[in-house]
Design a protein around this motif. Structure first.
Motif, PDB file in Angstrom:
ATOM      1  N   ILE A 140       0.855  -1.188   0.000  1.00  0.00           N
ATOM      2  CA  ILE A 140       0.000   0.000   0.000  1.00  0.00           C
ATOM      3  C   ILE A 140       0.889   1.235   0.000  1.00  0.00           C
ATOM      4  O   ILE A 140       1.677   1.432   0.925  1.00  0.00           O
ATOM      5  N   GLU A 141       0.767   2.051  -1.026  1.00  0.00           N
ATOM      6  CA  GLU A 141       1.459   3.333  -1.090  1.00  0.00           C
ATOM      7  C   GLU A 141       0.443   4.408  -0.738  1.00  0.00           C
ATOM      8  O   GLU A 141      -0.627   4.481  -1.338  1.00  0.00           O
ATOM      9  N   GLN A 142       0.802   5.224   0.233  1.00  0.00           N
ATOM     10  CA  GLN A 142      -0.127   6.221   0.759  1.00  0.00           C
ATOM     11  C   GLN A 142       0.510   7.603   0.642  1.00  0.00           C
ATOM     12  O   GLN A 142       1.638   7.800   1.059  1.00  0.00           O
ATOM     13  N   ARG A 143      -0.226   8.537   0.051  1.00  0.00           N
ATOM     14  CA  ARG A 143       0.245   9.909  -0.054  1.00  0.00           C
ATOM     15  C   ARG A 143      -0.789  10.820   0.599  1.00  0.00           C
ATOM     16  O   ARG A 143      -1.944  10.867   0.168  1.00  0.00           O
ATOM     17  N   VAL A 144      -0.373  11.525   1.640  1.00  0.00           N
ATOM     18  CA  VAL A 144      -1.261  12.424   2.379  1.00  0.00           C
ATOM     19  C   VAL A 144      -0.820  13.852   2.088  1.00  0.00           C
ATOM     20  O   VAL A 144       0.370  14.177   2.207  1.00  0.00           O
ATOM     21  N   ALA A 145      -1.770  14.686   1.704  1.00  0.00           N
ATOM     22  CA  ALA A 145      -1.461  16.083   1.377  1.00  0.00           C
ATOM     23  C   ALA A 145      -2.561  16.989   1.909  1.00  0.00           C
ATOM     24  O   ALA A 145      -3.712  16.567   2.074  1.00  0.00           O
ATOM     25  N   LYS A 146      -2.187  18.232   2.157  1.00  0.00           N
ATOM     26  CA  LYS A 146      -3.168  19.233   2.563  1.00  0.00           C
ATOM     27  C   LYS A 146      -4.022  19.606   1.355  1.00  0.00           C
ATOM     28  O   LYS A 146      -3.609  19.454   0.204  1.00  0.00           O
ATOM     29  N   THR A 147      -5.201  20.099   1.625  1.00  0.00           N
ATOM     30  CA  THR A 147      -6.075  20.614   0.567  1.00  0.00           C
ATOM     31  C   THR A 147      -6.160  22.135   0.716  1.00  0.00           C
ATOM     32  O   THR A 147      -5.545  22.723   1.612  1.00  0.00           O
ATOM     33  N   ALA A 148      -6.926  22.769  -0.149  1.00  0.00           N
ATOM     34  CA  ALA A 148      -7.121  24.214  -0.053  1.00  0.00           C
ATOM     35  C   ALA A 148      -7.807  24.586   1.259  1.00  0.00           C
ATOM     36  O   ALA A 148      -7.605  25.678   1.795  1.00  0.00           O
ATOM     37  N   ASP A 149      -8.602  23.666   1.770  1.00  0.00           N
ATOM     38  CA  ASP A 149      -9.259  23.858   3.064  1.00  0.00           C
ATOM     39  C   ASP A 149      -8.373  23.224   4.134  1.00  0.00           C
ATOM     40  O   ASP A 149      -8.128  22.014   4.110  1.00  0.00           O
ATOM     41  N   ASP A 150      -7.883  23.997   5.078  1.00  0.00           N
ATOM     42  CA  ASP A 150      -6.964  23.489   6.103  1.00  0.00           C
ATOM     43  C   ASP A 150      -7.584  22.431   6.997  1.00  0.00           C
ATOM     44  O   ASP A 150      -6.870  21.707   7.686  1.00  0.00           O
ATOM     45  N   SER A 151      -8.901  22.335   7.007  1.00  0.00           N
ATOM     46  CA  SER A 151      -9.550  21.348   7.875  1.00  0.00           C
ATOM     47  C   SER A 151      -9.679  19.975   7.206  1.00  0.00           C
ATOM     48  O   SER A 151     -10.211  19.048   7.805  1.00  0.00           O
ATOM     49  N   LEU A 152      -9.198  19.843   5.946  1.00  0.00           N
ATOM     50  CA  LEU A 152      -9.318  18.571   5.221  1.00  0.00           C
ATOM     51  C   LEU A 152      -7.966  18.089   4.712  1.00  0.00           C
ATOM     52  O   LEU A 152      -7.091  18.895   4.369  1.00  0.00           O
ATOM     53  N   LEU A 153      -7.814  16.778   4.664  1.00  0.00           N
ATOM     54  CA  LEU A 153      -6.634  16.137   4.089  1.00  0.00           C
ATOM     55  C   LEU A 153      -7.055  15.286   2.898  1.00  0.00           C
ATOM     56  O   LEU A 153      -8.116  14.656   2.920  1.00  0.00           O
ATOM     57  N   ARG A 154      -6.197  15.266   1.895  1.00  0.00           N
ATOM     58  CA  ARG A 154      -6.412  14.382   0.747  1.00  0.00           C
ATOM     59  C   ARG A 154      -5.471  13.195   0.911  1.00  0.00           C
ATOM     60  O   ARG A 154      -4.268  13.364   1.112  1.00  0.00           O
ATOM     61  N   ILE A 155      -6.022  11.988   0.802  1.00  0.00           N
ATOM     62  CA  ILE A 155      -5.225  10.770   0.933  1.00  0.00           C
ATOM     63  C   ILE A 155      -5.390   9.949  -0.338  1.00  0.00           C
ATOM     64  O   ILE A 155      -6.501   9.543  -0.686  1.00  0.00           O
TER      65      ILE A 155
ATOM     66  N   THR B 180      -2.586   3.725  -3.338  1.00  0.00           N
ATOM     67  CA  THR B 180      -2.329   2.845  -4.468  1.00  0.00           C
ATOM     68  C   THR B 180      -1.973   1.483  -3.892  1.00  0.00           C
ATOM     69  O   THR B 180      -1.043   1.371  -3.092  1.00  0.00           O
ATOM     70  N   VAL B 181      -2.730   0.477  -4.284  1.00  0.00           N
ATOM     71  CA  VAL B 181      -2.521  -0.879  -3.760  1.00  0.00           C
ATOM     72  C   VAL B 181      -2.124  -1.784  -4.919  1.00  0.00           C
ATOM     73  O   VAL B 181      -2.804  -1.826  -5.948  1.00  0.00           O
ATOM     74  N   ARG B 182      -1.018  -2.525  -4.720  1.00  0.00           N
ATOM     75  CA  ARG B 182      -0.522  -3.482  -5.724  1.00  0.00           C
ATOM     76  C   ARG B 182      -0.189  -4.789  -5.023  1.00  0.00           C
ATOM     77  O   ARG B 182       0.272  -4.778  -3.883  1.00  0.00           O
ATOM     78  N   PRO B 183      -0.374  -5.898  -5.704  1.00  0.00           N
ATOM     79  CA  PRO B 183       0.098  -7.157  -5.121  1.00  0.00           C
ATOM     80  C   PRO B 183       1.622  -7.198  -5.174  1.00  0.00           C
ATOM     81  O   PRO B 183       2.239  -6.600  -6.061  1.00  0.00           O
ATOM     82  N   GLU B 184       2.231  -7.876  -4.204  1.00  0.00           N
ATOM     83  CA  GLU B 184       3.684  -7.998  -4.221  1.00  0.00           C
ATOM     84  C   GLU B 184       4.148  -8.788  -5.437  1.00  0.00           C
ATOM     85  O   GLU B 184       5.220  -8.546  -5.959  1.00  0.00           O
ATOM     86  N   ALA B 185       3.350  -9.737  -5.869  1.00  0.00           N
ATOM     87  CA  ALA B 185       3.656 -10.509  -7.080  1.00  0.00           C
ATOM     88  C   ALA B 185       2.408 -10.509  -7.943  1.00  0.00           C
ATOM     89  O   ALA B 185       1.396 -11.082  -7.583  1.00  0.00           O
ATOM     90  N   GLY B 186       2.458  -9.821  -9.059  1.00  0.00           N
ATOM     91  CA  GLY B 186       1.294  -9.771  -9.933  1.00  0.00           C
ATOM     92  C   GLY B 186       1.199  -8.433 -10.627  1.00  0.00           C
ATOM     93  O   GLY B 186       2.064  -7.578 -10.493  1.00  0.00           O
ATOM     94  N   ARG B 187       0.103  -8.248 -11.359  1.00  0.00           N
ATOM     95  CA  ARG B 187      -0.017  -7.080 -12.210  1.00  0.00           C
ATOM     96  C   ARG B 187      -1.162  -6.151 -11.841  1.00  0.00           C
ATOM     97  O   ARG B 187      -1.176  -5.019 -12.270  1.00  0.00           O
TER      98      ARG B 187
END
Length: 128
Positions: free
Chosen positions: A91-106, A109-116
């Motif tokens: 699981i790759e997770q990217r957390v960033a602020k939004t234009a509204d300081d009271s909200l976060l954008r998350i 991206t989920v990939r299998p360790e072996a597979g496509r």
């Protein structure tokens, strides 16, 4: 008047020549090979679809964990692993602020360790 015309072939003996049979067999074999390749592609695509569906479920599970946690996640990128449905997932997770300081954008991206297959999911949650 003489009969100068060539004798006509017997009308009861119509058939295929060897050349016509070879052409017909070539066309049939090319069609059969195409169907075999198409079948292999369908099997591979079904496997990828299965992995993508399970990756989507893993992403939704992680989103529910993030949404229901009382403490907001830290801003930035992180990678974690989880086992689900007898498979290991990254699981790759990217957390960033939004234009509204009271909200976060998350972004997840989920990939299998072996597979496509893979799944991408974005959620918005309160930052407090």
């Amino acid at each position: 008047m003489g009969n100068d015309a060539a004798p006509l072939s017997r009308s009861g003996e119509a058939g295929f020549t060897l050349l016509e049979m070879l052409v017909a067999l070539s066309i049939i074999s090319i069609a059969a090979l195409t169907l075999v390749r198409l079948d292999a592609f369908a099997v591979r695509t079904a496997g990828d679809l299965d992995e993508s569906t399970l990756a989507g479920i893993v992403a939704q599970n992680r989103a529910v964990e993030l949404w229901s946690d009382t403490a907001p996640p830290t801003i930035g990128n992180s990678t974690s692993g989880v086992a689900n449905a007898g498979r290991n997932w990254r699981i790759e997770q990217r957390v960033a602020k939004t234009a509204d300081d009271s909200l976060l954008r998350i972004d997840l991206t989920v990939r299998p360790e072996a597979g496509r297959g893979q799944a991408v999911l974005t959620i918005i949650r309160p930052s407090r």
